[in-house]
Structure formats: structure tokens, C-alpha cells
Scaffold this motif. Structure first.
Motif, short mmCIF file in Angstrom:
data_model
loop_
_atom_site.label_atom_id
_atom_site.label_comp_id
_atom_site.label_asym_id
_atom_site.label_seq_id
_atom_site.Cartn_x
_atom_site.Cartn_y
_atom_site.Cartn_z
N UNK A 54 0.83 -1.19 0.00
CA UNK A 54 0.00 0.00 0.00
C UNK A 54 0.87 1.25 0.00
N UNK A 139 -9.82 5.82 2.21
CA UNK A 139 -10.14 4.39 2.21
C UNK A 139 -8.94 3.56 1.75
N UNK A 142 -6.03 4.18 4.78
CA UNK A 142 -6.26 3.64 6.12
C UNK A 142 -6.79 2.22 6.09
N UNK A 143 -7.40 1.82 4.98
CA UNK A 143 -8.02 0.49 4.99
C UNK A 143 -7.60 -0.37 3.80
N UNK A 144 -6.85 0.20 2.85
CA UNK A 144 -6.46 -0.57 1.67
C UNK A 144 -7.66 -0.96 0.83
N UNK A 145 -8.71 -0.12 0.83
CA UNK A 145 -9.93 -0.43 0.09
C UNK A 145 -10.03 0.44 -1.16
N UNK B 2 -16.61 -1.46 -2.54
CA UNK B 2 -15.20 -1.35 -2.19
C UNK B 2 -14.63 -2.73 -1.90
N UNK B 3 -13.41 -2.98 -2.36
CA UNK B 3 -12.78 -4.28 -2.17
C UNK B 3 -11.38 -4.08 -1.59
N UNK B 4 -10.87 -5.10 -0.88
CA UNK B 4 -9.52 -4.97 -0.31
C UNK B 4 -8.45 -5.15 -1.38
N UNK B 5 -7.40 -4.35 -1.31
CA UNK B 5 -6.27 -4.48 -2.24
C UNK B 5 -5.38 -5.65 -1.84
N UNK B 6 -5.23 -5.83 -0.54
CA UNK B 6 -4.31 -6.85 -0.06
C UNK B 6 -5.04 -7.71 0.98
#
Lengths: 465, 103
Positions: A54, A139, A142-145, B2-6
Motif C-alpha cells: 500500500x 479508504x 487507512x483500509x487498503x480499500x 469497495x474491495x480490499x487491495x491486499x
């Protein structure tokens, strides 16, 4: 018994952290209050917890926050995270947090409240699915979204930055609608020689634009009008460009029209503010050290005028040293020696601003809605037409507008409508924004419970009785 | 959505969202986790009942308000996910009765 510190700092972005570190160098006791879980502010949000991948996407300017956060952690300043400060004054401040709160006396207060995104009042901007480009970036930080297939709309370096970060992360972008005014490039050229003093920042900007241009993303320029459509949530974006109206289906839109100082705290404190015509915003009037018109109050960082993270850290350090001097802990010669290189470095950072502010000056139509059905106050759902009617009936300014329409009286306390209201009244009445003035901001500066205001001590006594 | 990158190594905990059980990353930003879980809308407005969701994600817009652990008007963008937390949509303005019930 309330506690006492030499210096209270509000905000843990670059300015707040640097102010705390500088003040600690002179032995001042420092308490820093911030709403977030960890230090960093919005620019370095999640800096202590972001994973390596990130951080790579967010780039070296983001990673630059790490050493500052580490220096702050090592400084010996007391950090109050998740803290809401709801009152400040000459005697100190009142605050609350999930772990308690109370009152604290302070010799000086540095407000480092940072920036917020300029309101972008267009039709449908309150719909679910619509958020700011800054929110999208938070987003990510702080959240990797991330969200695929969003439409990016607006003007300003942050819009290009978030789009570039999305491209780096392999996130699909549906389209970019650029509202930058076609003539602003020419106007900005005059400021380019001064901006060349900051070549790294210019190179970064050019690199971002090149990356977007080289991508497959559709970019629509010279967008003059924007409407966000949908019933329960966003379903499409409609816009007018040089060749007429267009529409594109999307479930997510990210809006941006640059950033402005988050002035609620300094406004509530009551120091003098001025209208900055180049940045189209109010800001507290300060000297090189961040001293305001009130001797107990200093303002540092973007909250005192938009200048970016590097300038914010420099202004924070200046405020920390000045507080030490003003409290008799550093002599005038010592302050002068410490301040000279900081002031010089800060002026170099500021050299870029006239160019950027002119190039990305948000269009009037994106700041001051023309259609009566556009929401200007999100909290109280006051429309542009309501404001126009009140002004026609003789409402002279933002404070009277509260009684006419309730604009600015919801939970955000004018943060998301203040500048729109000022500029709308100015446009309707022909007065200058400085003369129109801003909302009078009152304590509590954030919504808190009666229990927070009464305080834990008194409540306990009640229970005993 | 929204989706997680990692896929981080973080522990996942159970949170009750509008009565159903949802797995979320512990200590994650609550508003972010709710967006990913498809919680929609976060609240309806007191004036017209219009639906709202997070707009600023930094604590200034108050559009991400929800009822968290029975306390209304919580800014979910300033909360973190904890095991056993409950979240419910907030309809309009909170009443004094809502607040009394929570305390």
C-alpha cells in the motif's frame, strides 16, 4: 482537578506533530489531541500501519510521514488519540474520547486542524455512492480499500493523484471528468517562473498527468456542468462539455474541487480571519510563526492557508518554537536562529502555490450553484433556491441565514456549506466575500453529549446524592 | 463496491450489522468495513428521510452517522471495528429516548 500543560496541540498531521516535537525540544510539556486512532492526520493517515504494498502505491511523499511520526512518538508529548476537542479558550480546552476526557489548562494552544475538501455542490451530490476523492484516498490509505469503475469528477492535484494511485494499484476507472477552466493554464503561466523553485513538485505533477494520459482511461475536459443522477443511490453521471450533454452509468463518483482550511476551530476561538481571494477561502490571519490575533492561540499547517504537507511541517515547527519563546522558555536570539532556515524553506514551498492555485482555481459554476434545486446545506437540506429567496427578502449574511433557512445549523456545523453560503450570498448581493463574512461558530465545536459537557465529576456526585 | 487491495494477516471478528452477523477485520476503520459489507444506507436524514452514506471519511460531514452499540449519532468513520460490536442504520434524528435507552 484539571491538568495543566504548557502547550496543547490540536491535530496530529505534519503541522501538529512538528509543533509538538519542536516544543518538546525546549522542555515544554505538550498534550496533543486528535480524532484518529494513530498520528498522521489525513495526509499521512494510517502511516504507522500501512502495509508495504500500500505504501508503494501511495508513493514516497506518503512514506515521508514515517520519520515525522516516529519523531513525534519519541518526543515525550502526550498523545490523546480518538479525542474530540469541543471547546478551546484562553484557559485551555475541553475534550472527550472513548477512554474519558475532561479539561486541560494550557499556556498556548496550537491549532493544526488541516484542510478539508472544498464543498462541490452539484445536483445529486448527497446520493449514496458519491464521495470525495479525498475520502476515496482515505479508504486506500487507512483500509487498503478501492472501488472499480468510479467516475472521477472535478479539478485539482488531489484528483489526479488519487487517479494515479488507482492506476498503479490496477483499479479500473470508468472516466475522468475534468472541470479545470480552459483559460486557467494561460493565467497560471505567469506564476510558472516562481514555481520553478519547487522543481520536484512540478515534476511529480507532470508525471501524474502523463501517467493518466498514457492509460486507457477516458478523460473528458472542459466540463462545464455536472449532475449526479439516481433515486436511492447513484446510477449515472450527466455532464455538459464543449460538444453538449453526455451521460455515463456508474455506481460510484469521486468529487474534488481542491482543499480549503478547516476553519471551524479557529473561527470558534474567535481570532481574526481574512478572505484569501487566490485560494477562495477564509483563513486565520497569522505571522510567519503562526501567531494569530489572540496571544494564546497559534495556527499552523493547511488550517492556516493551503500550502501542502512539507510547508505544514515547517509551519508546525515554527509554531512550536514560537510557543516556547512566548512562554519564556527560549530567548529571542534562539528563536531567530531556529526560525531563519525554517522560514526560508517554507517560502520555497509557498513559491509553488500561486501557480497551482491559479491553474486549479475551481470554476465559479462548481462553487456557486446556479440551479435552485441544488442542495447547499447537506445537513438541513437547504436548497440554493431557499438561499436566493432569503437574500431577496433582505437576509444580509450567513448568520441571519440560519434563522431564515437553518443552513449551517446541522451536525456538521457549517463545515460542508460555509464557503458555498458565503460565495452564494456574495454572488447574489454583489458584496465581497470578506464583507459577507462567515458563520459565527460556537462551542461545542463538535456534537457531544450533555454528559460530556457536564463532566464526569459532577455526574459522579449526582449519583452519590 | 469497495474491495480490499491486499489480504492482510489481520484477525477477523464478528460484528452484528442490522441484526446479521458480519466478519470484519479487527481494528479496521468501521465506515470502511461497513462499505465493504454493503451496509446501505448508513442513515436517513431527519429532514426528508433521504438515504446517506460516508462522503468525507475524515470526520467533517456527519453523513456516516449510525447507531453503534445502541448509541445513536456515532461517526462511523472515526470508529474502529471491535469484536461483538453492533451497528444499525440510523433513521432520522435520534430521540432523547434512544439516548436514554443506551445509557
Amino acid at each position: 482537578m484539571s491538568q495543566r500543560v504548557d502547550l496543547a496541540v490540536l491535530g496530529s498531521g505534519p503541522a501538529g506533530m512538528a509543533a509538538a516535537v519542536a516544543a518538546r525540544r525546549h522542555g515544554l510539556s505538550v498534550a496533543l489531541f486528535d480524532e484518529q486512532e494513530g498520528p498522521g492526520g489525513q495526509i499521512y493517515r494510517g502511516i504507522e500501519s500501512a502495509e508495504a504494498g500500500r505504501t508503494a502505491i501511495l508513493g514516497p511523499d506518503y512514506a515521508a510521514g514515517r520519520p515525522l511520526a516516529a519523531a513525534f512518538r519519541a518526543s515525550g508529548a502526550t498523545h490523546h488519540p480518538r479525542a474530540t476537542v469541543w471547546r478551546i479558550g484562553e484557559d485551555g480546552l475541553s475534550w472527550t474520547s472513548p477512554d474519558g476526557g475532561g479539561e486541560i489548562e494550557a499556556g498556548r494552544v496550537v491549532v493544526a486542524g488541516g484542510a478539508m475538501e472544498r464543498p462541490f455542490p452539484v445536483k445529486g451530490w448527497t446520493l449514496p455512492g458519491v464521495m470525495t476523492a479525498g475520502a476515496a484516498q482515505i479508504l486506500l490509505k487507512s483500509a487498503g480499500r478501492v472501488a472499480d469503475d468510479a467516475v472521477f469528477i472535478g479539478c485539482g492535484p488531489l484528483l489526479a493523484l488519487v487517479a494515479t494511485q488507482y492506476l498503479k494499484a490496477g483499479v479500473r476507472i470508468r472516466a475522468i471528468l475534468d472541470t479545470t477552466q480552459p483559460r486557467s493554464g494561460m493565467a497560471a503561466l505567469g506564476h510558472l517562473p516562481a514555481a520553478l523553485a519547487a522543481p520536484a513538485a512540478l515534476a511529480k505533477g507532470i508525471g501524474m498527468l502523463a501517467r493518466i494520459a498514457a492509460s486507457q482511461v477516458k478523460v473528458f475536459r472542459r466540463v462545464e456542468k455536472v449532475e449526479l443522477l439516481g433515486e436511492a443511490r447513484l446510477s449515472a453521471v450527466r455532464w455538459r462539455g464543449p460538444d453538449g450533454w453526455h451521460e455515463i452509468a456508474t455506481e460510484r463518483a469521486f468529487l474534488h474541487q481542491g482543499v480549503i482550511p478547516n476553519v471551524n476551530t479557529t473561527m470558534a476561538a474567535g481570532c481574526r480571519h481574512v478572505w484569501d481571494e487566490r485560494q477562495l477561502s477564509f483563513r486565520p490571519e497569522t505571522d510567519d510563526f503562526g501567531r494569530t490575533s489572540l496571544d494564546w492561540l497559534l495556527a499552523a499547517g493547511d488550517g492556516a492557508g493551503i500550502a501542502g504537507a512539507k510547508a505544514a511541517a515547517l509551519s508546525g515547527a515554527l509554531a512550536g518554537h514560537a510557543a516556547a519563546h512566548d512562554l519564556g522558555r527560549l530567548d529571542a536570539a534562539g528563536l531567530e536562529t531556529l526560525a531563519r532556515p525554517l522560514i526560508r524553506a517554507r517560502r520555497r514551498e509557498l513559491a509553488l502555490r500561486p501557480f497551482l492555485d491559479t491553474l486549479y482555481r475551481p470554476a465559479q459554476a462548481m462553487r456557486v450553484p446556479q440551479d435552485d434545486d441544488v442542495v447547499v446545506c447537506r445537513c438541513e437540506e437547504v436548497l440554493r433556491g431557499d438561499v436566493a429567496r432569503a437574500v431577496a427578502e433582505g437576509c444580509p449574511g450567513p448568520n441571519q441565514l440560519k434563522s431564515f433557512t437553518r443552513a449551517g445549523m446541522g451536525p456538521c456545523q457549517g463545515r460542508l456549506c460555509g464557503h458555498t453560503i458565503v460565495e452564494t450570498i456574495a454572488a447574489l448581493s454583489g458584496a465581497e466575500p470578506e464583507a459577507v463574512g462567515y458563520y459565527r461558530i460556537r462551542m461545542p465545536m463538535k456534537p457531544v453529549t450533555v454528559g460530556d459537557i457536564v463532566g464526569p465529576t459532577i455526574l459522579k456526585e449526582e449519583n452519590h446524592g | 463496491m469497495f474491495r480490499p487491495l491486499e489480504k492482510g494477516p489481520r484477525r477477523r471478528v464478528s460484528v452484528r450489522v442490522d441484526g446479521r452477523s458480519v466478519e470484519m477485520e479487527e481494528d479496521a476503520n468501521l465506515a470502511a468495513a461497513l462499505l465493504e459489507a454493503g451496509f446501505s444506507p448508513f442513515r436517513t436524514t431527519p429532514v426528508s428521510g433521504a438515504p446517506r452514506e460516508p462522503y468525507c471519511m475524515m470526520g467533517v460531514c456527519f453523513d456516516c452517522l449510525a447507531v453503534v452499540d445502541d448509541v445513536p449519532n456515532r461517526q462511523t468513520c472515526l470508529e474502529t471495528v471491535r469484536a461483538g460490536m453492533t451497528v444499525a442504520m440510523q433513521e432520522g434524528a435520534a430521540t432523547v429516548r434512544d439516548v436514554e435507552a443506551a445509557s
